[in-house]
Motif scaffolding. Structure first.
Motif, PDB file in Angstrom:
ATOM      1  N   ASP A 178      15.236  -3.067 -11.177  1.00  0.00           N
ATOM      2  CA  ASP A 178      14.925  -3.743 -12.452  1.00  0.00           C
ATOM      3  C   ASP A 178      15.415  -5.195 -12.433  1.00  0.00           C
ATOM      4  N   GLU A 179      16.550  -5.411 -11.778  1.00  0.00           N
ATOM      5  CA  GLU A 179      17.192  -6.740 -11.804  1.00  0.00           C
ATOM      6  C   GLU A 179      16.278  -7.845 -11.277  1.00  0.00           C
ATOM      7  N   ILE A 180      15.326  -7.490 -10.406  1.00  0.00           N
ATOM      8  CA  ILE A 180      14.492  -8.572  -9.855  1.00  0.00           C
ATOM      9  C   ILE A 180      13.660  -9.238 -10.951  1.00  0.00           C
ATOM     10  N   LEU A 181      13.521  -8.541 -12.090  1.00  0.00           N
ATOM     11  CA  LEU A 181      12.696  -9.101 -13.159  1.00  0.00           C
ATOM     12  C   LEU A 181      13.439 -10.150 -13.985  1.00  0.00           C
ATOM     13  N   PHE A 182      14.781 -10.181 -13.876  1.00  0.00           N
ATOM     14  CA  PHE A 182      15.476 -11.177 -14.711  1.00  0.00           C
ATOM     15  C   PHE A 182      16.546 -11.985 -13.992  1.00  0.00           C
ATOM     16  N   GLU A 183      16.998 -11.546 -12.835  1.00  0.00           N
ATOM     17  CA  GLU A 183      18.023 -12.331 -12.139  1.00  0.00           C
ATOM     18  C   GLU A 183      17.457 -13.698 -11.773  1.00  0.00           C
ATOM     19  N   ALA A 184      18.299 -14.740 -11.841  1.00  0.00           N
ATOM     20  CA  ALA A 184      17.839 -16.081 -11.461  1.00  0.00           C
ATOM     21  C   ALA A 184      17.544 -16.138  -9.967  1.00  0.00           C
ATOM     22  N   HIS A 185      18.303 -15.372  -9.192  1.00  0.00           N
ATOM     23  CA  HIS A 185      18.086 -15.354  -7.741  1.00  0.00           C
ATOM     24  C   HIS A 185      17.898 -13.913  -7.282  1.00  0.00           C
ATOM     25  N   PRO A 186      16.727 -13.349  -7.589  1.00  0.00           N
ATOM     26  CA  PRO A 186      16.543 -11.927  -7.291  1.00  0.00           C
ATOM     27  C   PRO A 186      16.483 -11.637  -5.791  1.00  0.00           C
ATOM     28  N   HIS A 187      16.947 -10.463  -5.417  1.00  0.00           N
ATOM     29  CA  HIS A 187      16.782 -10.015  -4.025  1.00  0.00           C
ATOM     30  C   HIS A 187      16.689  -8.498  -4.022  1.00  0.00           C
ATOM     31  N   ILE A 188      16.103  -7.963  -2.965  1.00  0.00           N
ATOM     32  CA  ILE A 188      15.877  -6.514  -2.917  1.00  0.00           C
ATOM     33  C   ILE A 188      16.857  -5.830  -1.961  1.00  0.00           C
ATOM     34  N   GLY A 189      17.018  -6.391  -0.765  1.00  0.00           N
ATOM     35  CA  GLY A 189      17.938  -5.785   0.214  1.00  0.00           C
ATOM     36  C   GLY A 189      17.199  -4.967   1.244  1.00  0.00           C
ATOM     37  N   THR A 190      17.725  -5.018   2.461  1.00  0.00           N
ATOM     38  CA  THR A 190      17.028  -4.399   3.597  1.00  0.00           C
ATOM     39  C   THR A 190      16.976  -2.876   3.503  1.00  0.00           C
ATOM     40  N   ASN A 191      17.905  -2.275   2.750  1.00  0.00           N
ATOM     41  CA  ASN A 191      17.893  -0.817   2.620  1.00  0.00           C
ATOM     42  C   ASN A 191      16.823  -0.343   1.643  1.00  0.00           C
ATOM     43  N   VAL A 192      16.394  -1.211   0.717  1.00  0.00           N
ATOM     44  CA  VAL A 192      15.405  -0.805  -0.297  1.00  0.00           C
ATOM     45  C   VAL A 192      13.988  -1.235   0.109  1.00  0.00           C
ATOM     46  N   LEU A 193      13.907  -2.371   0.814  1.00  0.00           N
ATOM     47  CA  LEU A 193      12.577  -2.932   1.132  1.00  0.00           C
ATOM     48  C   LEU A 193      11.622  -1.933   1.817  1.00  0.00           C
ATOM     49  N   PRO A 194      12.076  -1.182   2.831  1.00  0.00           N
ATOM     50  CA  PRO A 194      11.120  -0.295   3.502  1.00  0.00           C
ATOM     51  C   PRO A 194      10.433   0.681   2.550  1.00  0.00           C
ATOM     52  N   ARG A 195      11.184   1.215   1.571  1.00  0.00           N
ATOM     53  CA  ARG A 195      10.507   2.183   0.689  1.00  0.00           C
ATOM     54  C   ARG A 195       9.546   1.487  -0.289  1.00  0.00           C
ATOM     55  N   VAL A 196       9.813   0.230  -0.598  1.00  0.00           N
ATOM     56  CA  VAL A 196       8.867  -0.528  -1.441  1.00  0.00           C
ATOM     57  C   VAL A 196       7.569  -0.741  -0.639  1.00  0.00           C
ATOM     58  N   ILE A 197       7.733  -1.054   0.629  1.00  0.00           N
ATOM     59  CA  ILE A 197       6.561  -1.290   1.490  1.00  0.00           C
ATOM     60  C   ILE A 197       5.741   0.001   1.633  1.00  0.00           C
ATOM     61  N   ILE A 198       6.442   1.123   1.789  1.00  0.00           N
ATOM     62  CA  ILE A 198       5.717   2.400   1.915  1.00  0.00           C
ATOM     63  C   ILE A 198       4.952   2.690   0.618  1.00  0.00           C
ATOM     64  N   ALA A 199       5.593   2.422  -0.523  1.00  0.00           N
ATOM     65  CA  ALA A 199       4.924   2.681  -1.810  1.00  0.00           C
ATOM     66  C   ALA A 199       3.685   1.792  -1.946  1.00  0.00           C
ATOM     67  N   ILE A 200       3.765   0.560  -1.475  1.00  0.00           N
ATOM     68  CA  ILE A 200       2.592  -0.335  -1.545  1.00  0.00           C
ATOM     69  C   ILE A 200       1.482   0.230  -0.655  1.00  0.00           C
ATOM     70  N   ARG A 201       1.881   0.689   0.546  1.00  0.00           N
ATOM     71  CA  ARG A 201       0.839   1.273   1.435  1.00  0.00           C
ATOM     72  C   ARG A 201       0.161   2.462   0.749  1.00  0.00           C
ATOM     73  N   LYS A 202       0.993   3.286   0.074  1.00  0.00           N
ATOM     74  CA  LYS A 202       0.416   4.480  -0.575  1.00  0.00           C
ATOM     75  C   LYS A 202      -0.571   4.080  -1.661  1.00  0.00           C
ATOM     76  N   THR A 203      -0.249   3.044  -2.426  1.00  0.00           N
ATOM     77  CA  THR A 203      -1.195   2.577  -3.464  1.00  0.00           C
ATOM     78  C   THR A 203      -2.497   2.139  -2.803  1.00  0.00           C
ATOM     79  N   ILE A 204      -2.373   1.350  -1.750  1.00  0.00           N
ATOM     80  CA  ILE A 204      -3.586   0.824  -1.098  1.00  0.00           C
ATOM     81  C   ILE A 204      -4.435   1.985  -0.582  1.00  0.00           C
ATOM     82  N   GLU A 205      -3.770   2.960   0.062  1.00  0.00           N
ATOM     83  CA  GLU A 205      -4.537   4.090   0.622  1.00  0.00           C
ATOM     84  C   GLU A 205      -5.107   4.970  -0.487  1.00  0.00           C
TER      85      GLU A 205
END
Ligand SMILES: Cc1cc2nc3c(=O)[nH]c(=O)nc-3n(C[C@H](O)[C@H](O)[C@H](O)COP(=O)(O)OP(=O)(O)OC[C@H]3O[C@@H](n4cnc5c(N)ncnc54)[C@H](O)[C@@H]3O)c2cc1C
Length: 525
Positions: A178-205
């Motif tokens: 949620d923080e990425i929506l309001f933090e001045a300097h948002p970041h996701i982190g290498t431990n979370v990014l892969p699952r975001v990428i997988i979720a994007i792939r699932k939407t596309i497929e």
């Protein structure tokens, strides 16, 4: 009517939603029970003037109102049977182009040379242990692109807030914090990014898009009439009237391929230097004026810029609480970059410190035409390898104060770079027009951040993949390549973006340009 207000709070107050609510109601002179929803819309740390405060922007609704998120409602549609569009590269530009094509009713076929993100994770782990390097699956190549194993910083210099918020919303929809929506300097982190990428792939497929992994495009098929598709390295051809080329800036073979196919390219300035690493506690102490960071403040970061004799020297991709990683895309070269987990909780702070490389610095490489910068970059990465132990991705390193004093180091401080470092007199083998501005720059950074120049810090070479050394020129209105109709160079590799968010924005814009291009063209023509 919802009311927007800014609260200036201590880090501890800012960490508690209940306290924020209490203080908002006090500031509004209302009872808490008369308030409805409260949304945090901004959060930024102000550590100037010797104290640390957190500015929290909130929107407060009355009891009878409630928050309805009407922003960026995205409606993907089933695109089975719709016109196909090839996208080369599954980095931020390629993935966001695919999502946008789906919204626009077109079917993306995403061709990616690397592996899916889960298989890629294993290859990156082996590389970190200096056990194996896979040229098609590493920090640069594979699903999610170069930013998958990164800090996932989502800041950009781009000014179009609307576009940026859209990208942040889509990442949030796919599992980012949620923080990425309001933090001045948002970041996701290498431990979370892969699952975001997988979720994007699932939407596309899910909506009908197709991924073709482990497949490298080795030819753009085109005639005088425009693009006809792509050829893969196993000889297969995929027909498409439009191709989005989003291959990032590490795919040197792509620039070579375009050059050989007489597709116009341009040399582009970029930057090169080293990665510096300090103990995070030292950076915290400098930035937070000696106040103990405690549990409510994040690992401190910095951004430094200096002109040294007319040449820019600046920090690049600073990773608080992070690690230095090997970002090579070919063997016998050394390239480093940085990443952080979402909690930014390692004991180190690293950042690229780089010097502008201008086109007139590349005279020696003139015979390489538009690929001059790329060849210089490659030669320097090989030089870094030659100044290492020659054992995989062990990297040359030096104490920061030794580098600045042009003195060899005999012993190095501990460092987060897992494959290992070896002492090297980096000041001797970097070109002087890079080494000297770096030395001067470090001295001046120490004026801005007292204690920055210390023997507790280490520099690791080479930080060379800052931005693309090549541009694939396109028309400003249609975003098509200036010469090949239907070819849409996109993202960082095209030279029109830098970083995750701006590449994603550029991917979306390319998809919109493709939709306009195809709608003006009869299907199958
Ligand atoms: C370790 C690291 C940390 C970083 N940290 C950050 C950060 O915190 N924040 C930030 O904003 N940016 C960061 N970056 C930069 C960021 O990752 C890039 O700016 C961004 O990924 C560029 O997006 P892109 O889609 O244009 O290209 P890329 O992400 O490079 O994606 C290109 C894709 O194309 C594929 N490809 C290449 N050639 C071919 C071919 N011939 N056929 C098929 N596929 C091909 C590649 O495998 C790759 O997946 C980091 C980069 C690295 C390496």
């Amino acid at each position: 009517m919802p009311i927007e207000l800014t609260l200036v709070l201590s880090p501890q107050q800012a960490a508690s939603t209940n306290t924020i609510r209490q203080l908002a109601s006090k500031k509004l002179g209302k009872r808490q029970s008369d308030l409805g929803d409260l949304r945090i819309v901004r959060k930024s740390i102000d550590a100037r003037r010797g104290r640390v405060r957190v500015n929290v922007g909130v929107i407060v609704y009355t009891k009878d109102e409630s928050f309805i998120d009407t922003n960026h409602k995205i409606e993907y549609r089933d695109i089975a049977g719709k016109q196909e569009v090839v996208i080369v590269g599954a980095g931020p530009a390629g993935l966001f182009a695919a999502l946008r094509l789906i919204e626009l009713g077109l079917k993306p076929i995403i061709v990616e040379r690397g592996k899916d993100v889960s298989s890629r994770k294993r290859d990156v782990a082996l590389l970190n242990r200096n056990s194996n390097f896979d040229p098609e699956s590493n920090y640069a190549f594979g699903e999610g692109g170069a930013g998958t194993f990164s800090d996932g910083k989502l800041y950009t210099r781009s000014r179009k807030r609307g576009d940026i918020n859209r990208i942040l919303s889509i990442l949030h929809m796919h599992g980012a914090q949620d923080e990425i929506l309001f933090e001045a300097h948002p970041h996701i982190g290498t431990n979370v990014l892969p699952r975001v990428i997988i979720a994007i792939r699932k939407t596309i497929e899910h909506f009908g898009g197709i991924f073709v992994f482990n497949s490298r495009v080795d030819k753009i098929l085109y005639t005088d009439l425009g693009v006809a598709g792509v050829r893969l390295n196993d000889g297969r051809k995929i027909q498409s009237q439009a191709v989005i080329l989003a291959t990032g800036h590490s795919a040197r073979d792509v620039y070579q391929m375009l050059w050989q196919q007489n597709i116009l390219l341009e040399a582009k300035p970029f930057a090169m230097g080293v990665r510096v690493e300090h103990p995070q506690a030292l950076i915290d102490s400098i930035q937070y004026h000696g106040i103990h960071r405690g549990e409510f403040l994040p690992a401190a970061s910095y951004k430094l810029v200096q002109q040294v004799e007319g040449r820019g020297v600046y920090s690049f991709c600073m990773c608080p609480g992070g690690f230095i990683v090997p970002a090579i895309s070919s063997s016998n070269e050394i390239v480093v970059n940085g990443m952080s987990p979402s909690l930014r909780n390692s004991k180190w702070a690293n950042s690229g410190i780089v010097v502008e490389v201008r086109l007139d610095d590349l005279k020696e490489f003139k015979e390489n035409g538009p690929l001059a910068g790329m060849h210089f970059q490659k030669q320097m990465e090989q030089l870094a390898f030659n100044h290492s132990t020659g054992n995989g991705v062990v990297a040359p390193a030096q104490r920061l104060d030794d580098f600045v004093a042009s003195r060899a180091s005999s012993i190095l401080p501990s460092c987060s770079y897992n494959p290992g470092v070896t002492c090297s007199p980096i000041h001797e083998w970097l070109p002087s027009w890079i080494a000297t501005p770096l030395q001067q720059g470090f001295k001046q950074f120490d004026q801005k951040m007292r204690g920055f120049l210390t023997n507790e810090a280490i520099i690791v070479a080479l930080e060379s993949r800052t931005s693309s050394p090549v541009r694939i020129p396109r028309k400003t209105d249609t975003l098509e390549h200036i010469q090949v109709r239907g070819l849409f160079p996109s993202g960082e590799g095209a030279g029109y973006a830098g970083g995750i968010v701006s590449s994603a924005v550029d991917g979306e814009r390319s998809a919109e340009a493709v939709a306009r291009y195809l709608s003006a063209k009869p299907f199958g023509a």
